[in-house]
Design a protein around this motif. Structure first.
Motif, mmCIF file in Angstrom:
data_model
loop_
_atom_site.group_PDB
_atom_site.id
_atom_site.type_symbol
_atom_site.label_atom_id
_atom_site.label_comp_id
_atom_site.label_asym_id
_atom_site.label_seq_id
_atom_site.Cartn_x
_atom_site.Cartn_y
_atom_site.Cartn_z
ATOM 1 N N GLY A 1 0.764 -1.240 0.000
ATOM 2 C CA GLY A 1 0.000 0.000 0.000
ATOM 3 C C GLY A 1 0.796 1.292 0.000
ATOM 4 O O GLY A 1 0.209 2.361 -0.113
ATOM 5 N N MET A 2 2.121 1.223 0.120
ATOM 6 C CA MET A 2 2.899 2.455 -0.001
ATOM 7 C C MET A 2 2.799 2.918 -1.449
ATOM 8 O O MET A 2 2.895 2.115 -2.377
ATOM 9 C CB MET A 2 4.359 2.238 0.397
ATOM 10 C CG MET A 2 5.175 3.516 0.367
ATOM 11 S SD MET A 2 6.792 3.364 1.150
ATOM 12 C CE MET A 2 7.629 2.246 0.031
ATOM 13 N N HIS A 3 2.612 4.210 -1.636
ATOM 14 C CA HIS A 3 2.385 4.734 -2.978
ATOM 15 C C HIS A 3 3.583 5.485 -3.544
ATOM 16 O O HIS A 3 3.856 5.389 -4.744
ATOM 17 C CB HIS A 3 1.164 5.658 -2.964
ATOM 18 C CG HIS A 3 0.842 6.268 -4.278
ATOM 19 N ND1 HIS A 3 0.308 5.540 -5.321
ATOM 20 C CD2 HIS A 3 0.978 7.530 -4.736
ATOM 21 C CE1 HIS A 3 0.134 6.330 -6.362
ATOM 22 N NE2 HIS A 3 0.528 7.541 -6.041
ATOM 23 N N ALA A 4 4.295 6.267 -2.717
ATOM 24 C CA ALA A 4 5.329 7.144 -3.264
ATOM 25 C C ALA A 4 6.473 7.356 -2.291
ATOM 26 O O ALA A 4 6.285 7.382 -1.073
ATOM 27 C CB ALA A 4 4.718 8.492 -3.630
ATOM 28 N N LEU A 5 7.660 7.537 -2.873
ATOM 29 C CA LEU A 5 8.871 7.884 -2.129
ATOM 30 C C LEU A 5 9.533 9.081 -2.782
ATOM 31 O O LEU A 5 9.709 9.101 -4.000
ATOM 32 C CB LEU A 5 9.895 6.745 -2.181
ATOM 33 C CG LEU A 5 9.715 5.536 -1.313
ATOM 34 C CD1 LEU A 5 10.790 4.505 -1.648
ATOM 35 C CD2 LEU A 5 9.791 5.908 0.146
ATOM 36 N N ALA A 6 9.907 10.060 -1.977
ATOM 37 C CA ALA A 6 10.767 11.150 -2.439
ATOM 38 C C ALA A 6 12.147 10.813 -1.890
ATOM 39 O O ALA A 6 12.338 10.745 -0.675
ATOM 40 C CB ALA A 6 10.274 12.482 -1.903
ATOM 41 N N LEU A 7 13.087 10.562 -2.780
ATOM 42 C CA LEU A 7 14.394 10.049 -2.369
ATOM 43 C C LEU A 7 15.511 11.063 -2.550
ATOM 44 O O LEU A 7 15.620 11.700 -3.603
ATOM 45 C CB LEU A 7 14.737 8.806 -3.192
ATOM 46 C CG LEU A 7 13.802 7.611 -3.039
ATOM 47 C CD1 LEU A 7 14.172 6.528 -4.043
ATOM 48 C CD2 LEU A 7 13.862 7.072 -1.613
ATOM 49 N N THR A 8 16.356 11.164 -1.525
ATOM 50 C CA THR A 8 17.634 11.848 -1.606
ATOM 51 C C THR A 8 18.666 10.796 -1.243
ATOM 52 O O THR A 8 18.752 10.369 -0.088
ATOM 53 C CB THR A 8 17.708 13.044 -0.634
ATOM 54 O OG1 THR A 8 16.652 13.956 -0.949
ATOM 55 C CG2 THR A 8 19.048 13.750 -0.732
ATOM 56 N N LEU A 9 19.435 10.349 -2.235
ATOM 57 C CA LEU A 9 20.368 9.236 -2.069
ATOM 58 C C LEU A 9 21.765 9.695 -2.445
ATOM 59 O O LEU A 9 21.994 10.112 -3.587
ATOM 60 C CB LEU A 9 19.941 8.063 -2.950
ATOM 61 C CG LEU A 9 18.480 7.619 -2.825
ATOM 62 C CD1 LEU A 9 18.142 6.577 -3.879
ATOM 63 C CD2 LEU A 9 18.203 7.103 -1.424
ATOM 64 N N ARG A 10 22.687 9.606 -1.496
ATOM 65 C CA ARG A 10 24.053 10.086 -1.729
ATOM 66 C C ARG A 10 25.078 9.120 -1.158
ATOM 67 O O ARG A 10 24.820 8.427 -0.176
ATOM 68 C CB ARG A 10 24.280 11.441 -1.048
ATOM 69 C CG ARG A 10 23.340 12.551 -1.463
ATOM 70 C CD ARG A 10 23.751 13.142 -2.791
ATOM 71 N NE ARG A 10 22.923 14.289 -3.140
ATOM 72 C CZ ARG A 10 21.795 14.225 -3.825
ATOM 73 N NH1 ARG A 10 21.334 13.070 -4.246
ATOM 74 N NH2 ARG A 10 21.105 15.307 -4.115
ATOM 75 N N ALA A 11 26.243 9.134 -1.753
ATOM 76 C CA ALA A 11 27.416 8.468 -1.170
ATOM 77 C C ALA A 11 28.072 9.469 -0.223
ATOM 78 O O ALA A 11 27.911 10.685 -0.403
ATOM 79 C CB ALA A 11 28.381 8.060 -2.275
ATOM 80 N N PRO A 12 28.790 9.000 0.792
ATOM 81 C CA PRO A 12 29.391 9.930 1.763
ATOM 82 C C PRO A 12 30.290 10.984 1.131
ATOM 83 O O PRO A 12 30.289 12.140 1.574
ATOM 84 C CB PRO A 12 30.191 9.009 2.686
ATOM 85 C CG PRO A 12 29.504 7.695 2.581
ATOM 86 C CD PRO A 12 28.994 7.613 1.166
ATOM 87 N N GLU A 13 31.004 10.646 0.077
ATOM 88 C CA GLU A 13 31.913 11.608 -0.549
ATOM 89 C C GLU A 13 31.174 12.724 -1.291
ATOM 90 O O GLU A 13 31.782 13.714 -1.685
ATOM 91 C CB GLU A 13 32.904 10.901 -1.486
ATOM 92 C CG GLU A 13 32.292 10.153 -2.632
ATOM 93 C CD GLU A 13 31.927 8.702 -2.326
ATOM 94 O OE1 GLU A 13 31.690 7.960 -3.287
ATOM 95 O OE2 GLU A 13 31.879 8.305 -1.134
#
Length: 91
Positions: free
Chosen positions: A76-88
């Protein structure tokens, strides 16, 4: 049983061993929109900084997170707003 935000947090923690992880339920901001349910737990924002993302493209990172959360989408989850980064990539 933990709520969806707790399950998302636990799943991403286990899968990506992040240096930073934030999960925010934004469902209230989407009331009346497609995929929204009166009980909420449908729209989330995630900030995830992980060494696992080093050398990965933005698309690959997003696919990895969506794959990790496939059960939540099926439930039932519909949406994700993602901020995805590597540590560098983070100052």
């Amino acid at each position: 049983m933990p709520n969806r935000a707790d399950r998302i947090h636990a799943t991403l923690q286990a899968r990506f061993a992040p240096r930073r992880l934030e999960v925010v339920d934004d469902s209230h901001r989407h009331a009346g929109h497609a995929g929204a349910r009166p009980e909420g737990e449908t729209h989330y924002g995630v900030v995830l900084i992980s060494p696992a993302f080093s050398g990965m493209s933005r698309v690959a990172r997003s696919r990895a997170v969506h794959e990790a959360l496939a059960e939540e989408f099926a439930g039932g989850m519909h949406a994700l707003a993602l901020t995805l980064r590597a540590p560098e990539e983070v100052s």
